[in-house]
Design a protein around this motif. Structure first.
Motif, short mmCIF file in Angstrom:
data_model
loop_
_atom_site.label_atom_id
_atom_site.label_comp_id
_atom_site.label_asym_id
_atom_site.label_seq_id
_atom_site.Cartn_x
_atom_site.Cartn_y
_atom_site.Cartn_z
N PRO A 69 -28.17 7.85 5.02
CA PRO A 69 -28.01 9.17 4.40
C PRO A 69 -27.37 9.09 3.01
O PRO A 69 -26.54 8.21 2.74
CB PRO A 69 -27.07 9.90 5.36
N LEU A 70 -27.79 10.00 2.16
CA LEU A 70 -27.20 10.09 0.82
C LEU A 70 -25.73 10.47 0.93
O LEU A 70 -25.34 11.27 1.77
CB LEU A 70 -27.94 11.14 -0.01
N VAL A 71 -24.93 9.88 0.07
CA VAL A 71 -23.49 10.16 0.00
C VAL A 71 -23.18 10.57 -1.43
O VAL A 71 -23.39 9.80 -2.37
CB VAL A 71 -22.66 8.91 0.39
N SER A 72 -22.72 11.79 -1.61
CA SER A 72 -22.39 12.28 -2.95
C SER A 72 -21.11 11.60 -3.43
O SER A 72 -20.35 11.05 -2.63
CB SER A 72 -22.19 13.79 -2.91
N PRO A 73 -20.84 11.67 -4.73
CA PRO A 73 -19.57 11.12 -5.23
C PRO A 73 -18.35 11.74 -4.54
O PRO A 73 -17.41 11.02 -4.20
CB PRO A 73 -19.59 11.44 -6.73
N SER A 74 -18.36 13.05 -4.32
CA SER A 74 -17.20 13.67 -3.68
C SER A 74 -17.07 13.24 -2.22
O SER A 74 -15.97 13.02 -1.73
CB SER A 74 -17.25 15.20 -3.78
N GLU A 75 -18.20 13.06 -1.53
CA GLU A 75 -18.15 12.56 -0.15
C GLU A 75 -17.67 11.11 -0.13
O GLU A 75 -16.90 10.72 0.76
CB GLU A 75 -19.53 12.65 0.50
N ALA A 76 -18.09 10.31 -1.10
CA ALA A 76 -17.65 8.91 -1.17
C ALA A 76 -16.14 8.84 -1.36
O ALA A 76 -15.47 8.00 -0.77
CB ALA A 76 -18.38 8.17 -2.29
N ARG A 77 -15.59 9.73 -2.18
CA ARG A 77 -14.13 9.76 -2.39
C ARG A 77 -13.42 10.13 -1.09
O ARG A 77 -12.43 9.50 -0.70
CB ARG A 77 -13.75 10.74 -3.49
N ILE A 78 -13.92 11.14 -0.40
CA ILE A 78 -13.32 11.55 0.88
C ILE A 78 -13.35 10.39 1.86
O ILE A 78 -12.34 10.09 2.53
CB ILE A 78 -14.05 12.78 1.46
N LEU A 79 -14.49 9.71 1.97
CA LEU A 79 -14.61 8.58 2.89
C LEU A 79 -13.68 7.44 2.51
O LEU A 79 -12.99 6.87 3.36
CB LEU A 79 -16.05 8.09 2.95
N ALA A 80 -13.63 7.10 1.22
CA ALA A 80 -12.77 6.00 0.77
C ALA A 80 -11.30 6.30 1.07
O ALA A 80 -10.58 5.44 1.57
CB ALA A 80 -12.98 5.74 -0.72
N GLU A 81 -10.87 7.50 0.75
CA GLU A 81 -9.48 7.87 0.99
C GLU A 81 -9.18 7.88 2.48
O GLU A 81 -8.09 7.46 2.90
CB GLU A 81 -9.17 9.22 0.34
N TRP A 82 -10.12 8.33 3.29
CA TRP A 82 -9.93 8.32 4.75
C TRP A 82 -9.82 6.89 5.29
O TRP A 82 -8.93 6.59 6.07
CB TRP A 82 -11.07 9.09 5.42
N VAL A 83 -10.73 6.02 4.85
CA VAL A 83 -10.70 4.63 5.31
C VAL A 83 -9.37 3.98 4.94
O VAL A 83 -8.77 3.27 5.76
CB VAL A 83 -11.88 3.81 4.74
N LEU A 84 -8.87 4.22 3.75
CA LEU A 84 -7.60 3.61 3.32
C LEU A 84 -6.40 4.07 4.14
O LEU A 84 -5.36 3.41 4.13
CB LEU A 84 -7.37 3.87 1.84
N LYS A 85 -6.53 5.16 4.87
CA LYS A 85 -5.44 5.65 5.73
C LYS A 85 -5.49 5.05 7.13
O LYS A 85 -4.61 5.33 7.95
CB LYS A 85 -5.50 7.17 5.82
N GLN A 86 -6.51 4.28 7.43
CA GLN A 86 -6.67 3.74 8.78
C GLN A 86 -5.77 2.54 9.02
O GLN A 86 -5.39 1.85 8.18
CB GLN A 86 -8.13 3.38 9.05
#
Length: 86
Positions: A69-86
């Motif tokens: 699936p396509l990931v927008s820049p804003s979605e990529a930021r949300i995902l990156a920030e979420w992963v870094l909190k794991q």
């Protein structure tokens, strides 16, 4: 977590254990002291292994958005920030 499921990240990544790809926790630990971690992860999330800053695991390649699936820049930021909190 819902966005990671929606964008099929969880087909290869699990929270705490390695699967087809490293766990989100392992990714977070590897990148926790990187100054540009979010930006680098955004590039990898959007472009797959070819967008990586050189930090990647194993022989398997993370597919680009032609295979998931396509990931927008804003979605990529949300995902990156979420992963870094794991």
């Amino acid at each position: 977590a819902d966005l990671a499921a929606k964008k099929q990240c969880r087909h290869c990544h699990k929270l705490k254990e390695d699967f087809a790809a490293p766990s989100f926790h392992k990714i977070a630990q590897a990148r926790k002291n990187q100054r540009d971690a979010v930006a680098n992860m955004m590039a990898t999330i959007r472009r797959g292994s070819d967008g990586s800053d050189g930090t990647h695991w194993g022989k398997a390649k993370m597919p680009d958005m032609s295979e998931r699936p396509l990931v927008s820049p804003s979605e990529a930021r949300i995902l990156a920030e979420w992963v870094l909190k794991q």
